[in-house]
Design an enzyme around this catalytic site. Sequence first.
Site, mmCIF file in Angstrom:
data_model
loop_
_atom_site.group_PDB
_atom_site.id
_atom_site.type_symbol
_atom_site.label_atom_id
_atom_site.label_comp_id
_atom_site.label_asym_id
_atom_site.label_seq_id
_atom_site.Cartn_x
_atom_site.Cartn_y
_atom_site.Cartn_z
ATOM 1 N N GLY A 10 2.195 -11.142 -9.164
ATOM 2 C CA GLY A 10 2.285 -9.717 -8.595
ATOM 3 C C GLY A 10 3.192 -8.906 -9.634
ATOM 4 O O GLY A 10 3.238 -9.264 -10.574
ATOM 5 N N CYS A 11 3.608 -7.813 -9.023
ATOM 6 C CA CYS A 11 4.606 -6.999 -9.804
ATOM 7 C C CYS A 11 5.697 -7.912 -10.306
ATOM 8 O O CYS A 11 6.423 -8.850 -9.614
ATOM 9 C CB CYS A 11 5.206 -6.083 -8.749
ATOM 10 S SG CYS A 11 6.539 -5.042 -9.560
#
Length: 173
Positions: A10-11
């Site tokens: 993810g981020c």
Amino acid sequence: MKEVAIFAGGCFWCMVQPFDQYPGILSVISGYTGGHIENPTYEQVCSGVTGHTEAVEITFNPEIITYNELLNIYWQQTDPTDAFGQFEDRGDSYRPVIFYTNDSQKELALKSKQALTESGRFMNPIVTTIEAAKPFYKAEEYHQDFYKKAPNRYHLTHQNRQDFIDDHWKESF
């Protein structure tokens, strides 16, 4: 002694701090990997046309912290059942991937994925992919150590992830 591990979960803002706090970690760099153009920008990666995934490149001393220990930390930062992003971050650039840099890492990653699958911790299949590392490009400076530079914003963006971690990882596997 130094070794490199590359993880996408993810981020990348939310993937630095979990590793950064352990002895033996020499650096954790936010960046992009797995795509087909050189030196992509954040805007290019977010557009979805480069094929890159946001990731962290972790340089570590394997005599102090092992790759297996890093894998255990990694699994506990992601939703390994979500192939289309992580938490509020959606799309290919946020998919969960373990990028191995040598055959030993590949073998250990496959074994850890199998152990997680067999643990029964998740009802849905474990879909995190295990892929050979490709060139890693450091993200722009404002992305580095984001949790230190903007702690309030980091905590807001990290809350969904933290809720998931609290619900699924009360005990290690």
